[in-house]
Design a protein around this motif. Structure first.
Motif, mmCIF file in Angstrom:
data_model
loop_
_atom_site.group_PDB
_atom_site.id
_atom_site.type_symbol
_atom_site.label_atom_id
_atom_site.label_comp_id
_atom_site.label_asym_id
_atom_site.label_seq_id
_atom_site.Cartn_x
_atom_site.Cartn_y
_atom_site.Cartn_z
ATOM 1 N N ASN A 1 -1.815 -3.381 -0.968
ATOM 2 C CA ASN A 1 -0.896 -3.551 -1.805
ATOM 3 C C ASN A 1 0.174 -2.515 -1.870
ATOM 4 N N TYR A 2 0.966 -2.520 -0.694
ATOM 5 C CA TYR A 2 1.721 -1.259 -0.650
ATOM 6 C C TYR A 2 2.627 -1.216 -1.465
ATOM 7 N N SER A 3 3.179 -2.269 -2.060
ATOM 8 C CA SER A 3 4.374 -2.161 -3.093
ATOM 9 C C SER A 3 3.752 -1.436 -4.316
ATOM 10 N N GLU A 4 2.650 -1.120 -4.590
ATOM 11 C CA GLU A 4 2.235 -0.458 -5.629
ATOM 12 C C GLU A 4 2.426 1.101 -5.536
ATOM 13 N N HIS A 5 2.587 1.362 -4.207
ATOM 14 C CA HIS A 5 2.643 2.975 -4.078
ATOM 15 C C HIS A 5 4.029 3.323 -3.515
ATOM 16 N N PRO A 6 4.754 4.124 -4.272
ATOM 17 C CA PRO A 6 6.374 4.695 -4.009
ATOM 18 C C PRO A 6 6.627 4.969 -2.717
ATOM 19 N N VAL A 7 5.578 5.679 -1.993
ATOM 20 C CA VAL A 7 5.870 6.486 -0.536
ATOM 21 C C VAL A 7 5.954 5.323 0.537
ATOM 22 N N VAL B 1 0.415 4.267 9.150
ATOM 23 C CA VAL B 1 0.624 3.216 10.098
ATOM 24 C C VAL B 1 1.199 2.098 9.212
ATOM 25 N N TYR B 2 2.259 1.466 9.596
ATOM 26 C CA TYR B 2 2.808 0.364 8.860
ATOM 27 C C TYR B 2 2.589 -0.976 9.745
ATOM 28 N N ARG B 3 2.249 -2.059 9.151
ATOM 29 C CA ARG B 3 2.138 -3.250 9.687
ATOM 30 C C ARG B 3 2.842 -4.454 9.188
ATOM 31 N N ALA B 4 3.700 -5.359 9.818
ATOM 32 C CA ALA B 4 4.227 -6.362 9.508
ATOM 33 C C ALA B 4 3.853 -7.745 10.360
ATOM 34 N N ARG B 5 3.956 -8.879 9.785
ATOM 35 C CA ARG B 5 3.986 -9.942 10.865
ATOM 36 C C ARG B 5 5.427 -10.433 11.012
ATOM 37 N N CYS B 6 5.567 -10.832 12.226
ATOM 38 C CA CYS B 6 6.827 -11.551 12.774
ATOM 39 C C CYS B 6 6.852 -13.059 12.524
ATOM 40 N N PHE B 7 7.788 -13.503 12.041
ATOM 41 C CA PHE B 7 7.936 -14.823 11.852
ATOM 42 C C PHE B 7 9.396 -15.253 12.030
ATOM 43 N N ALA B 8 9.637 -16.341 12.719
ATOM 44 C CA ALA B 8 10.902 -16.866 13.212
ATOM 45 C C ALA B 8 11.602 -16.960 11.940
ATOM 46 N N ASP B 9 11.101 -17.653 10.618
ATOM 47 C CA ASP B 9 12.090 -17.867 9.451
ATOM 48 C C ASP B 9 11.371 -18.003 8.427
ATOM 49 N N LYS B 10 11.694 -18.530 7.316
ATOM 50 C CA LYS B 10 10.785 -18.796 6.132
ATOM 51 C C LYS B 10 9.825 -19.876 6.321
ATOM 52 N N ALA B 11 10.279 -20.926 6.754
ATOM 53 C CA ALA B 11 9.415 -22.174 7.157
ATOM 54 C C ALA B 11 8.084 -21.614 8.011
ATOM 55 N N GLN C 1 0.391 -4.495 5.572
ATOM 56 C CA GLN C 1 -0.846 -3.368 5.349
ATOM 57 C C GLN C 1 0.015 -1.845 5.791
ATOM 58 N N PHE C 2 -0.671 -0.885 5.204
ATOM 59 C CA PHE C 2 -0.365 0.444 5.175
ATOM 60 C C PHE C 2 -1.796 1.221 5.230
ATOM 61 N N ASN C 3 -1.753 1.982 6.421
ATOM 62 C CA ASN C 3 -2.990 2.738 6.385
ATOM 63 C C ASN C 3 -2.765 4.029 6.957
ATOM 64 N N LEU C 4 -3.687 5.173 6.519
ATOM 65 C CA LEU C 4 -3.540 6.270 7.151
ATOM 66 C C LEU C 4 -4.687 6.620 8.116
ATOM 67 N N ILE C 5 -4.534 7.392 9.336
ATOM 68 C CA ILE C 5 -5.579 7.655 10.137
ATOM 69 C C ILE C 5 -5.233 9.214 10.257
ATOM 70 N N VAL C 6 -6.599 9.712 10.273
ATOM 71 C CA VAL C 6 -6.439 11.304 10.312
ATOM 72 C C VAL C 6 -7.624 11.770 10.924
ATOM 73 N N GLN C 7 -7.262 12.486 11.961
ATOM 74 C CA GLN C 7 -8.429 12.971 12.928
ATOM 75 C C GLN C 7 -8.564 14.619 12.653
ATOM 76 N N VAL C 8 -9.885 15.044 12.872
ATOM 77 C CA VAL C 8 -10.036 16.455 12.885
ATOM 78 C C VAL C 8 -10.204 16.791 14.173
ATOM 79 N N PRO C 9 -10.129 18.116 14.382
ATOM 80 C CA PRO C 9 -10.313 18.673 15.957
ATOM 81 C C PRO C 9 -11.614 18.057 16.576
#
Length: 426
Positions: free
Chosen positions: A147-153, A334-344, A183-191
């Motif tokens: 629900n990315y729209s609920e988070h300002p950043v 990481v930001y994700r979006a689906r690709c569509f030709a148009d609204k249909a 979708q928005f997600n964070l991926i964090v690695q430690v050494p």
């Protein structure tokens, strides 16, 4: 002849047997090749980096990737392989199963396709390490935001002109009419940790990660059996740590059969854009000379910011296993979006999501193809069927540089009798 010599002979026999049946080091299907990746330096400004770091600190505990379903619910978390957890040990007896979210059943991890390959092959570096160490390397920490729209950043980033432009460069030319952010997600690695070779969670018009395990979706992509239903997407990975030089942690990807992966450096504030659901990619070990915190796959492993000490704590079942300063950690958004030709096209997708395929339908297509290949055995149980599907269709790369691209040091997990022998060489 001494015990050590006998051990070497036994181990050599195992290695020779593995080498004899070894597949090519890179054998990706044609439909997963030739897709673009775009690098963008200075994608984030300093203010956004500070905002992302501050937001991450306030999110609370970030679970390890083996517990990704702590962040969302899957209608079908398994394909029938589930068995009750061992009531005495509170662990799973079979080697490739872990406790489910309720810690009642043992199921395949959502990304068993990724973890199993990394453990057995040793990743990009061709590591030769015991099971406990190598499974800990592949447990970076992740947080999903749907629900990315609920988070300002993330909302500000998603809706920026820079993001839209970078994302559309990866969408197929005939599918750049609508970017459907999801979708928005964070991926964090430690050494000492890494992100193993994988494809991102795929989306189909009639299947998604909320209905099916991710390993099954990945198998559907590799197989090519469901391509007509595949939905193109784009991921933009932006790095918001503040260190400028890196010891490992590069972003690797394969877009041809040359045998060598191409790489992108995870510089602070930079980003790259790619359809990770059809481009196999990985991260090199971050600070490879350091050992990762040992994390039992049966435990609840988390990374959490301590506001009092201003440090990050790795916890395993609530017990602090390791503590890190923020400048030691690799942060990716990481930001994700689906690709569509148009609204249909977008509307057709949403209609399809309301009419999901059944599990029997998906498994039925796999079984029919497995029969045609001559590898399906009648009466096979769900556990073995899952392993067979992954073995038949998924082909993540083997290390291009290791002399022997298999991690024989983890053999004792599958073959306990090798443990005394392997201790002599691992």
């Amino acid at each position: 002849m001494g015990g050590f010599s006998y051990a070497l002979i036994a181990i050599s026999a195992v290695l020779l047997a593995c080498a004899y049946v070894a597949p090519p080091r890179l054998r990706l299907p044609p439909h997963l090749l030739g897709h673009p990746i775009v690098d963008k330096p200075n994608f984030l400004d300093e203010t956004t980096v500070d905002d992302l770091l501050d937001w991450t600190r306030r999110l609370g505990a970030l679970p390890s990737v083996t517990r990704d379903t702590d962040s969302y619910k899957v209608k079908r978390e398994h394909i029938g392989e589930a068995v009750p957890i061992n009531n005495v040990t509170k662990k799973c007896d079979k080697p490739f199963l872990i406790p489910d979210a309720k810690r009642e059943l043992c199921v395949f991890p959502g990304r068993i396709d990724v973890g199993k390959h990394f453990i057995m092959a040793g990743g990009l570096e061709g590591l030769k390490e015991p099971y406990e160490t190598i499974v800990s390397r592949v447990q970076p920490f992740i947080k999903y935001i749907f629900n990315y729209s609920e988070h300002p950043v993330p909302k500000r980033l998603f809706e920026s002109e820079e993001f839209t432009k970078l994302a559309k460069e990866v969408c197929p030319s005939h599918k750049q009419g609508v970017l459907d952010y999801f979708q928005f997600n964070l991926i964090v690695q430690v050494p000492g940790q890494t992100v193993a070779s994988h494809i991102d969670a795929p989306v189909f018009y009639h299947a998604n990660r909320f209905e099916f395990p991710q390993w099954l979706l990945a198998s559907m992509v590799f197989s090519g059996l469901f391509q007509d239903d595949f939905v193109d997407q784009v991921q933009v990975v932006a790095y918001y740590h503040k260190w400028k030089t890196s010891d490992g942690g590069e972003f690797y990807f394969w877009d041809d059969l040359s045998g060598q992966a191409k790489k992108s450096f995870p510089a602070s504030r930079s980003a790259n854009s790619v359809d990770g659901s059809k481009v196999v990619h990985a991260a090199a070990i971050y600070q490879p000379k350091k050992t990762p915190p040992i994390l039992d796959q049966n435990a609840r492993n988390e990374l959490e910011y301590n506001k009092l000490t201003k440090q990050w704590e790795v916890k395993s079942d609530g017990i602090v296993a390791r503590v890190y300063n923020e400048e030691e950690i690799r942060f990716g958004a990481v930001y994700r979006a689906r690709c569509f030709a148009d609204k249909a096209d977008q509307a057709a997708f949403r209609k399809g999501q309301a009419n999901q395929w059944s599990l029997d339908y998906v498994l039925g297509i796999f079984k029919k193809d497995l029969v045609s290949r001559g590898v399906y055995r009648e009466g096979i149980d769900a556990y073995d069927l899952g392993l067979l599907i992954m073995k038949t269709y998924i082909s993540y790369p083997l290390s291009p540089n290791a002399v022997f691209p298999y991690n024989y040091c983890a053999l004792s997990r599958l073959y306990p009798w090798t443990a005394p022998l392997l201790k002599l060489v691992c």
